[in-house]
Design an enzyme around this catalytic site. Structure first.
Site, short mmCIF file in Angstrom:
data_model
loop_
_atom_site.label_atom_id
_atom_site.label_comp_id
_atom_site.label_asym_id
_atom_site.label_seq_id
_atom_site.Cartn_x
_atom_site.Cartn_y
_atom_site.Cartn_z
N LYS A 22 5.56 -27.58 -28.07
CA LYS A 22 4.76 -26.80 -27.11
C LYS A 22 3.27 -26.91 -27.45
CE LYS A 22 4.30 -22.20 -27.75
NZ LYS A 22 2.89 -21.77 -27.83
N ASN A 23 2.95 -26.76 -28.73
CA ASN A 23 1.55 -26.68 -29.13
C ASN A 23 0.86 -28.04 -29.24
OD1 ASN A 23 1.87 -23.98 -29.07
ND2 ASN A 23 1.88 -23.68 -31.29
N ARG A 92 -2.73 -18.04 -22.37
CA ARG A 92 -3.94 -18.04 -23.20
C ARG A 92 -4.43 -19.45 -23.45
NH1 ARG A 92 -7.12 -16.46 -26.72
NH2 ARG A 92 -6.80 -18.28 -28.00
N CYS A 116 -4.15 -11.09 -27.24
CA CYS A 116 -2.72 -10.89 -26.95
C CYS A 116 -2.24 -9.93 -28.05
CB CYS A 116 -1.98 -12.21 -27.00
SG CYS A 116 -2.04 -12.96 -28.61
N ARG A 121 -8.02 -12.80 -30.65
CA ARG A 121 -8.08 -14.21 -30.18
C ARG A 121 -9.47 -14.52 -29.58
NH1 ARG A 121 -2.62 -15.68 -29.52
NH2 ARG A 121 -3.26 -17.82 -29.85
N PRO A 122 -10.54 -14.38 -30.30
CA PRO A 122 -11.88 -14.67 -29.76
C PRO A 122 -12.07 -16.16 -29.46
CG PRO A 122 -12.00 -14.29 -32.12
CD PRO A 122 -10.59 -13.96 -31.70
N ILE A 123 -13.14 -16.50 -28.75
CA ILE A 123 -13.41 -17.90 -28.41
C ILE A 123 -14.83 -18.30 -28.82
CG2 ILE A 123 -11.76 -18.08 -26.49
CD1 ILE A 123 -14.24 -17.43 -24.65
N ASP A 124 -15.41 -17.51 -29.72
CA ASP A 124 -16.81 -17.77 -30.10
C ASP A 124 -17.02 -19.17 -30.68
OD1 ASP A 124 -15.14 -16.52 -32.15
OD2 ASP A 124 -16.87 -16.73 -33.46
N ASP A 304 3.09 -19.33 -37.50
CA ASP A 304 4.10 -19.31 -36.43
C ASP A 304 5.52 -19.26 -36.96
OD1 ASP A 304 2.28 -21.47 -34.13
OD2 ASP A 304 2.04 -19.37 -34.68
N ARG A 396 8.99 -18.59 -23.51
CA ARG A 396 7.69 -19.29 -23.45
C ARG A 396 7.70 -20.50 -24.37
NH1 ARG A 396 3.20 -16.03 -25.55
NH2 ARG A 396 2.39 -18.13 -25.57
C1 EPZ Z 1 -2.90 -22.04 -31.92
O1 EPZ Z 1 -3.51 -20.89 -31.35
C2 EPZ Z 1 -1.42 -21.95 -31.54
N1 EPZ Z 1 -1.28 -21.97 -30.10
C3 EPZ Z 1 -0.81 -20.67 -32.10
O2 EPZ Z 1 0.58 -20.68 -31.80
C4 EPZ Z 1 -0.98 -20.68 -33.62
O3 EPZ Z 1 -0.49 -19.46 -34.15
C5 EPZ Z 1 -2.47 -20.82 -33.97
O4 EPZ Z 1 -3.00 -22.02 -33.35
C6 EPZ Z 1 -2.71 -20.91 -35.47
O5 EPZ Z 1 -2.00 -21.98 -36.01
C7 EPZ Z 1 -1.36 -23.16 -29.45
O6 EPZ Z 1 -1.55 -24.21 -30.05
C8 EPZ Z 1 -1.18 -23.12 -27.96
P1 EPZ Z 1 -6.74 -20.47 -33.68
P2 EPZ Z 1 -5.14 -20.77 -31.35
O7 EPZ Z 1 -7.89 -20.71 -32.78
O8 EPZ Z 1 -5.73 -22.11 -31.11
C9 EPZ Z 1 -9.75 -17.11 -35.06
C10 EPZ Z 1 2.64 -19.84 -31.02
O9 EPZ Z 1 3.36 -18.92 -31.44
N2 EPZ Z 1 -10.68 -17.68 -34.07
O10 EPZ Z 1 -6.48 -21.42 -34.79
O11 EPZ Z 1 -5.51 -19.67 -30.43
C11 EPZ Z 1 -8.66 -16.27 -34.37
O12 EPZ Z 1 -9.10 -14.95 -34.21
C12 EPZ Z 1 1.13 -19.64 -30.96
O13 EPZ Z 1 3.05 -20.96 -30.64
C13 EPZ Z 1 -12.00 -17.21 -34.03
O14 EPZ Z 1 -12.38 -16.34 -34.81
O15 EPZ Z 1 -5.40 -20.32 -32.85
C14 EPZ Z 1 -7.51 -16.33 -35.32
O16 EPZ Z 1 -7.64 -15.29 -36.26
C15 EPZ Z 1 0.70 -18.25 -31.41
N3 EPZ Z 1 -12.86 -17.71 -33.10
C16 EPZ Z 1 -7.69 -17.67 -36.03
O17 EPZ Z 1 -8.99 -18.15 -35.69
C17 EPZ Z 1 -12.47 -18.69 -32.22
O18 EPZ Z 1 -13.32 -19.14 -31.40
C18 EPZ Z 1 -6.67 -18.72 -35.60
O19 EPZ Z 1 -6.89 -18.97 -34.25
C19 EPZ Z 1 -11.14 -19.16 -32.26
C20 EPZ Z 1 -10.26 -18.66 -33.21
#
Ligand code: EPZ
Length: 415
Positions: A22-23, A92, A116, A121-124, A304, A396
């Site tokens: 999926k990811n 998301r 969620c 889940r910020p996007i900064d 995960d 999902r």
């Molecule tokens: C991906 O989410 C996966 N989803 C998640 O899988 C997985 O848990 C996660 O990576 C970590 O491995 C998909 O690939 C679709 P991140 P993502 O950005 O990209 C912080 C599942 O169960 N962060 O690595 O959203 C954030 O707050 C899902 O399949 C910022 O601070 O994860 C978090 O604490 C759940 N600023 C950490 O990074 C940002 O701009 C990890 O988030 C982006 C992220």
């Protein structure tokens, strides 16, 4: 609101065919908007998440057809670039369209993905990267709008090795003018798979799978045919299922190297693994001993698989400590496990788990995707049936989940 009713199995044994990841599929589907022409993706898992992604790129005007596990994507020459809120809020990961759409069409206006259950889940980090590449960002009213004539290569440092930010920025950099360096990049297998796809389309990428990725932008990418890698989290979930039920499974069509953090921990717990090139055979007849888990960016233990391991540790001899360092609220499965008789104490991001000999069936709620998987694992060792409600979360991320469970001796009735 559907539910699964799971009866504890007499014996868990057989073969499980693992689906495409999926990811990996979600970012590669959006990346297929970058080349001009028809891209064909194979081993795309049928999940609600991939279905929503298909709906999103279709509503933008792109052609996205899907037959069995094969998806064909033909980008539009003049798509819309401001998808509707209600569809984007269903997924998301829809935020992953930002990089490709901005780089190729020069404009995008999308809603903040929002948090969620597992965290804010910020996007900064995504936005900081697009800004560095010359995009003009306007934020407000729950939306972010980005415009650019042409993205420029940039040096980007990620404060955290965010998977999504690394993917979004790598995709955007492929069509930028010049060279982009992403430092402190995420190194998950799904990043490498996305890079492999982009390189098959003609992108110039070095260092994917390490913490520093260099992309030399080009003005054109060509479509290709590409197979999505196997889902390491689904595979890890079935390893935990076999361990919880003291069963014997042959997990096929996988890349065992992607599961190293999980297989190392399971062997420490006392299971017997036979690891081949594309499969793992697990014999979990021996009693399980507790271990400690700390989630970290890859190649550390994956967040995960944390809920699944928390459920497994509830059934192991001794005390296990779980530290969740990636998401701030990823212990919601624990109150549900406690309702089934688990002995777990939570203090902030640390859970202390004292294993018990068995759990009791109960009506429990799947609060998110992997929490639902954890409850399925716990149900295997209960003394009577368990009903898991809100199983939409599970569906999902796990293709044909009830069918795969029934095939290995676990009776699942969907209500
Ligand atoms: C991906 O989410 C996966 N989803 C998640 O899988 C997985 O848990 C996660 O990576 C970590 O491995 C998909 O690939 C679709 P991140 P993502 O950005 O990209 C912080 C599942 O169960 N962060 O690595 O959203 C954030 O707050 C899902 O399949 C910022 O601070 O994860 C978090 O604490 C759940 N600023 C950490 O990074 C940002 O701009 C990890 O988030 C982006 C992220």
């Amino acid at each position: 609101m559907s539910s699964y009713i799971i009866t504890p199995p007499a014996e868990v044994k057989g073969t499980v065919e693992i689906s495409g990841s999926k990811n990996a599929a979600l970012p590669i589907i959006t990346a297929a908007l970058l080349p001009d022409g028809a891209t064909t993706l194979t081993r795309v898992p049928h999940l609600s998440d991939t279905k929503f992604m298909q709906e999103i790129i279709s509503i933008l005007g792109h052609d996205c057809s899907w037959d069995d596990n094969q998806m064909t994507i033909i980008p539009a020459s003049r798509p819309i670039t401001d998808p509707p809120m209600e569809l984007m809020s269903k997924l998301r990961a829809s935020f992953l369209i930002m990089g490709p759409v901005l780089a190729k069409y020069g404009h995008i206006r999308i809603p903040y993905p929002g948090g969620c259950k597992i965290g804010a889940r910020p996007i900064d980090l995504h936005l900081k990267g697009f800004s560095a590449m010359g995009a003009e960002l306007c934020q407000g009213h729950g939306y972010v709008e980005a415009t650019c004539n042409h993205l420029e290569g940039a040096d980007i440092y990620l404060d955290f090795p965010s998977v999504g930010a690394t993917e979004n920025l790598m995709m955007a950099a492929c069509l930028a003018r010049g060279i982009t360096n992403i430092e402190n990049a995420a190194a998950e297998p799904e990043i490498l798979d996305l890079a492999e796809f982009l390189m098959q389309c003609g992108a110039e990428i070095e260092g994917a799978g390490s913490d520093r990725i260099t992309i030399t932008g080009t003005d054109h990418l060509s479509p290709c045919q590409y197979e999505i890698i196997p889902d390491r989290i689904e595979a890890g979930t079935f390893l935990a299922i076999a361990a919880a039920a003291h069963g014997h499974l042959d997990i096929q069509n996988i890349r065992p190297a992607h599961l190293k953090p999980m297989t190392a921990k399971l062997e420490e717990m006392g299971v017997n693994l036979t690891i081949e090139e594309k499969s793992i055979e697990i014999d979990a007849s021996a009693p399980l001993s507790a271990v400690d888990i700390k989630t970290l960016p890859y190649p550390g233990f994956p967040t995960d698989l944390q809920p699944q391991m928390t459920a497994l540790l509830s059934l192991s001899k001794g005390t296990g400590i779980v530290v969740e360092t990636i998401f701030e609220n990823r212990f919601m499965h624990i109150p549900e496990l406690v309702r089934m008789g688990a002995n777990i104490k939570v203090d902030g991001r640390t859970a202390v788990i004292d294993g018990v000999s068995g759990l009791t069936g109960a009506e429990v709620r799947a609060t998110d995707l992997r929490a639902g998987a954890a409850l399925t694992i716990a149900a295997l060792s209960a003394n009577d049936a368990t009903e898991i409600i809100d199983i939409e979360h599970i569906e999902r991320g796990y293709e044909n989940f009830p069918e795969k469970l029934n095939k290995i001796g676990i009776s699942v009735y969907k209500k």
